[in-house]
Design a protein around this motif. Structure first.
Motif, PDB file in Angstrom:
ATOM      1  N   ASN A  12      41.309  37.794  40.458  1.00  0.00           N
ATOM      2  CA  ASN A  12      40.339  36.714  40.655  1.00  0.00           C
ATOM      3  C   ASN A  12      40.343  35.749  39.470  1.00  0.00           C
ATOM      4  N   TYR A  33      41.058  27.792  42.335  1.00  0.00           N
ATOM      5  CA  TYR A  33      39.738  27.724  42.960  1.00  0.00           C
ATOM      6  C   TYR A  33      38.581  27.540  41.987  1.00  0.00           C
ATOM      7  N   PHE A  44      41.143  34.270  47.821  1.00  0.00           N
ATOM      8  CA  PHE A  44      41.683  33.743  46.571  1.00  0.00           C
ATOM      9  C   PHE A  44      42.233  34.845  45.669  1.00  0.00           C
ATOM     10  N   THR A  45      41.821  36.096  45.893  1.00  0.00           N
ATOM     11  CA  THR A  45      42.361  37.211  45.118  1.00  0.00           C
ATOM     12  C   THR A  45      43.869  37.304  45.316  1.00  0.00           C
ATOM     13  N   ALA A  90      43.184  33.495  39.832  1.00  0.00           N
ATOM     14  CA  ALA A  90      42.944  32.554  40.927  1.00  0.00           C
ATOM     15  C   ALA A  90      42.077  31.376  40.518  1.00  0.00           C
ATOM     16  N   THR A  91      41.434  31.465  39.355  1.00  0.00           N
ATOM     17  CA  THR A  91      40.608  30.336  38.920  1.00  0.00           C
ATOM     18  C   THR A  91      41.451  29.083  38.691  1.00  0.00           C
ATOM     19  N   ALA A 123      36.339  31.478  42.321  1.00  0.00           N
ATOM     20  CA  ALA A 123      37.183  32.673  42.320  1.00  0.00           C
ATOM     21  C   ALA A 123      36.587  33.823  41.511  1.00  0.00           C
TER      22      ALA A 123
END
Length: 161
Positions: free
Chosen positions: A48, A55, A67-68, A51-52, A59
Motif C-alpha cells: 500500500n 493513488y 491499489f495494493t 501504491a501511494t 492507498a
C-alpha cells in the motif's frame, strides 16, 4: 559465430537478472509484510505504501485493496530492473561472497537514493510512513539475494545446451 554467442550470453545474463530480481523482490515484500504484522499493521502495508505513487493518501487505507496490487507490481517491476542491472554490472565477478557484499551495498545505495530523492519528490507518503529500519532490512535482504543470479544463469545455459 562470435556475435551469436555474445548475444546469447547477454540474453542469459538478462534473464537470470530478471528472475533473481523478481524473486528477491518477492522475498523483500514477504519480509516487510512480516515486519508489518509484528508492528500491528496490515500485512499489505508495504504494498500500500508503494501504491501511494499512483493513488496518494488513499492507498494508505488498511487492508487488501485494488491499489495494493499496483504497489506490489511497481515494487516487482523495479526489483526486476535492479536485478537485470546488477547482473550486467557484476557479470564478470565469480566470488559469491563478494557478489553478496556488492548486492547488499547496491541495495543500500538504492534505498538511500529512494529515501533521499525519489520518494520525497514522487511519493512523499513513503518518506513519511515507511519505517527506516524496516526498509533497510528489506533492502539488505533484497541485495543479499541478488547474488544468486549466477546460479540461474548457469541453469539457463545448461538448458539451452
Amino acid at each position: 559465430s562470435e556475435t551469436h554467442h555474445a548475444r546469447m550470453s547477454a540474453m542469459f545474463t538478462m534473464l537470470a537478472g530478471l528472475q533473481t530480481g523478481i524473486l528477491s523482490g518477492i522475498w523483500m515484500l514477504l519480509l516487510l509484510s512480516l515486519i508489518s504484522l509484528r508492528h500491528g499493521r496490515s500485512v499489505w502495508s508495504a504494498s500500500n505504501l508503494f501504491a501511494t505513487l499512483f493513488y496518494g493518501e488513499e492507498a494508505l487505507r488498511r487492508g487488501l485493496r485494488w491499489f495494493t496490487l499496483s504497489g506490489a507490481s511497481l515494487h516487482l517491476v523495479v526489483s526486476a530492473l535492479l536485478g537485470i542491472l546488477f547482473a550486467f554490472a557484476t557479470s564478470s565477478i565469480e566470488n559469491r561472497t563478494y557478489l553478496r557484499l556488492l548486492g547488499v551495498g547496491s541495495a543500500i545505495a538504492w534505498y538511500w537514493i529512494c529515501d533521499e530523492w525519489l520518494w520525497e519528490n514522487w511519493t512523499p507518503y513513503l518518506s513519511l510512513y515507511a519505517a527506516r529500519f524496516d526498509m533497510v532490512a528489506g533492502h539488505m535482504l533484497f541485495g543479499y539475494l541478488l547474488a544468486a543470479y549466477p546460479r540461474y544463469r548457469r541453469a539457463l545455459v545448461a538448458v539451452a545446451g
